[in-house]
Enzyme design. Sequence first.
Site, PDB file in Angstrom:
ATOM      1  N   GLU A 169       0.803  -1.231   0.000  1.00  0.00           N
ATOM      2  CA  GLU A 169       0.000   0.000   0.000  1.00  0.00           C
ATOM      3  C   GLU A 169       0.833   1.277   0.000  1.00  0.00           C
ATOM      4  OE1 GLU A 169      -2.775  -0.292   3.248  1.00  0.00           O
ATOM      5  OE2 GLU A 169      -3.687  -2.114   2.467  1.00  0.00           O
ATOM      6  N   ASN A 215       2.188  -5.293  -2.982  1.00  0.00           N
ATOM      7  CA  ASN A 215       0.799  -5.640  -2.659  1.00  0.00           C
ATOM      8  C   ASN A 215      -0.030  -4.367  -2.451  1.00  0.00           C
ATOM      9  OD1 ASN A 215      -1.034  -7.853  -1.892  1.00  0.00           O
ATOM     10  ND2 ASN A 215      -0.949  -7.005   0.193  1.00  0.00           N
ATOM     11  N   HIS A 257     -10.065  -6.373  -1.919  1.00  0.00           N
ATOM     12  CA  HIS A 257     -11.097  -6.014  -0.932  1.00  0.00           C
ATOM     13  C   HIS A 257     -12.221  -5.294  -1.681  1.00  0.00           C
ATOM     14  CE1 HIS A 257      -8.794  -7.164   2.555  1.00  0.00           C
ATOM     15  NE2 HIS A 257      -7.763  -6.441   2.154  1.00  0.00           N
ATOM     16  N   GLU A 288      -5.913 -10.856  -0.616  1.00  0.00           N
ATOM     17  CA  GLU A 288      -6.723 -10.544   0.586  1.00  0.00           C
ATOM     18  C   GLU A 288      -8.200 -10.436   0.225  1.00  0.00           C
ATOM     19  OE1 GLU A 288      -5.231  -7.086   2.656  1.00  0.00           O
ATOM     20  OE2 GLU A 288      -3.147  -7.623   2.300  1.00  0.00           O
ATOM     21  N   ASP A 290     -11.959 -10.282   0.010  1.00  0.00           N
ATOM     22  CA  ASP A 290     -13.230 -10.362   0.726  1.00  0.00           C
ATOM     23  C   ASP A 290     -14.184  -9.365   0.077  1.00  0.00           C
ATOM     24  OD1 ASP A 290     -12.291  -7.956   1.889  1.00  0.00           O
ATOM     25  OD2 ASP A 290     -12.148  -8.789   3.911  1.00  0.00           O
TER      26      ASP A 290
HETATM   27  C1  XIL Z   1      -5.954  -5.950   8.813  1.00  0.00           C
HETATM   28  C2  XIL Z   1      -6.260  -7.102   9.759  1.00  0.00           C
HETATM   29  O1  XIL Z   1      -7.182  -7.969   9.149  1.00  0.00           O
HETATM   30  C3  XIL Z   1      -6.818  -6.570  11.062  1.00  0.00           C
HETATM   31  O2  XIL Z   1      -6.977  -7.620  12.005  1.00  0.00           O
HETATM   32  C4  XIL Z   1      -5.892  -5.510  11.623  1.00  0.00           C
HETATM   33  O3  XIL Z   1      -6.459  -4.949  12.792  1.00  0.00           O
HETATM   34  C5  XIL Z   1      -5.657  -4.417  10.610  1.00  0.00           C
HETATM   35  O4  XIL Z   1      -5.138  -4.997   9.416  1.00  0.00           O
HETATM   36  N1  XIL Z   1      -4.748  -4.546   4.037  1.00  0.00           N
HETATM   37  C6  XIL Z   1      -3.730  -5.311   4.529  1.00  0.00           C
HETATM   38  C7  XIL Z   1      -3.930  -6.126   5.752  1.00  0.00           C
HETATM   39  O5  XIL Z   1      -2.665  -5.402   3.883  1.00  0.00           O
HETATM   40  O6  XIL Z   1      -2.755  -6.273   6.498  1.00  0.00           O
HETATM   41  C8  XIL Z   1      -5.032  -5.561   6.625  1.00  0.00           C
HETATM   42  O7  XIL Z   1      -5.273  -6.477   7.682  1.00  0.00           O
HETATM   43  C9  XIL Z   1      -6.267  -5.322   5.802  1.00  0.00           C
HETATM   44  C10 XIL Z   1      -6.001  -4.322   4.709  1.00  0.00           C
END
Ligand code: XIL
Length: 396
Positions: A169, A215, A257, A288, A290
């Site tokens: 990020e 990422n 996401h 990641e 969802d």
């Molecule tokens: C999130 C986790 O799921 C949470 O438990 C934590 O409190 C905050 O981070 N992008 C990412 C992940 O790269 O590391 C993040 O994970 C979600 C967004």
Amino acid sequence: MKLRRWIAAGAVAVATAAVLTSPATAGRPYDPTDQSLRNLALRHGLAVGTAVDLAALNDPADPRYRELAASEFSTVTAENAMKWESLEPTRGTYNWGPADELVTFARQHDQRVRGHVLVWHNQLPAWLTNGVADGSISTAELRDILRRHITNVVTHFKGRIWQWDVVNEAVSDPWDTPSTLHYKGFWAEHLGPGYIADAFRWARAADPHALLFYNDYNIEAFGSRDPANDKTQFVYDMAKQLRAKGVPIDGIGSQGHLGTQYGNFDTFQVVEALRKFAGLGLATAFTEVDVRSQLTEGVQAGNEAEINPRLQAAAANFDVLLQACLAERHCLSFTVWGFTDKHSWVPGWFTDPPEGMATIYDENYQPKRAYQALKADLIYSGPPYVLPRIPQRPRR
Ligand code: XIL
């Protein structure tokens, strides 16, 4: 004829998986009687993963979490345990315990590990951010601290990590100020964007066999193609420049996401983005995934007329990303960010308005429509459009 082609493709996938067997790339042969996601994906040489919450994994009152984490997935990512604040809460004292536990769990279940994350502006230890804020850590020292962190962490897990998220990020969003996309956050502010190339070089030096990924989120598909406001284009240009300079970057992780309230993409738009990255010689992965939904009053009251469209839209979005990944042979893995609504970061993070329902199993571990969509994609795909993965070799 058709049947033979399917069997042949299966054999290639199994052979590919076997060739990849090493501590970082463990595998298991395809079992035609096993309908788990991980096994179905083997036919395509694809790894299916999940983020793992170590507290849930170790909760004796919640055995189903551990069972499903083991049986459904062939790769795991520590949801938090490999982040800097978890690994080095006190300066100079590393707490490897939970992260090591996950690596051991993965080994016990023939799973590969995605390492997450080496450089990110969030979840940094307070001693680091406070030290920079009060001036007790200088810029030169900060760069040295980052180099040592990457070296220590990558060395600790050497040979056990398949893909590292080296930088996470690093790029702003169109809603930030200024709205023109730029390198944002703690590291860019204090070290300048050169830290990105440095991070990849330091990671490669510490483990020459791990695949090194950049990422980010909101890079599933191209938009305007203007790097001033199209994040995918910005990241593409960045990756191209890094490759041109010989920086050892091996892949792009697209977090995935999504939310059902947004327009999102069709499969072909996502395939196109994956192909563009592949054209740079890069592997890709969904890292990641969802798909959250707004929890309206109706949803919270159990109104099916509000719940069902959300479940279906979520399934469609999971489906688009997995189909695109299956279609692009350099897309190596498809990881969901938690697999059950019982343990998902979404309700804790997206509260105004409240959001949730983002994973593939409900809070009682019942598979949702999204799970069935992923399963169907894995079963009903094959040649000529879906072929086994082309393994990525770490760039020297
Ligand atoms: C999130 C986790 O799921 C949470 O438990 C934590 O409190 C905050 O981070 N992008 C990412 C992940 O790269 O590391 C993040 O994970 C979600 C967004």
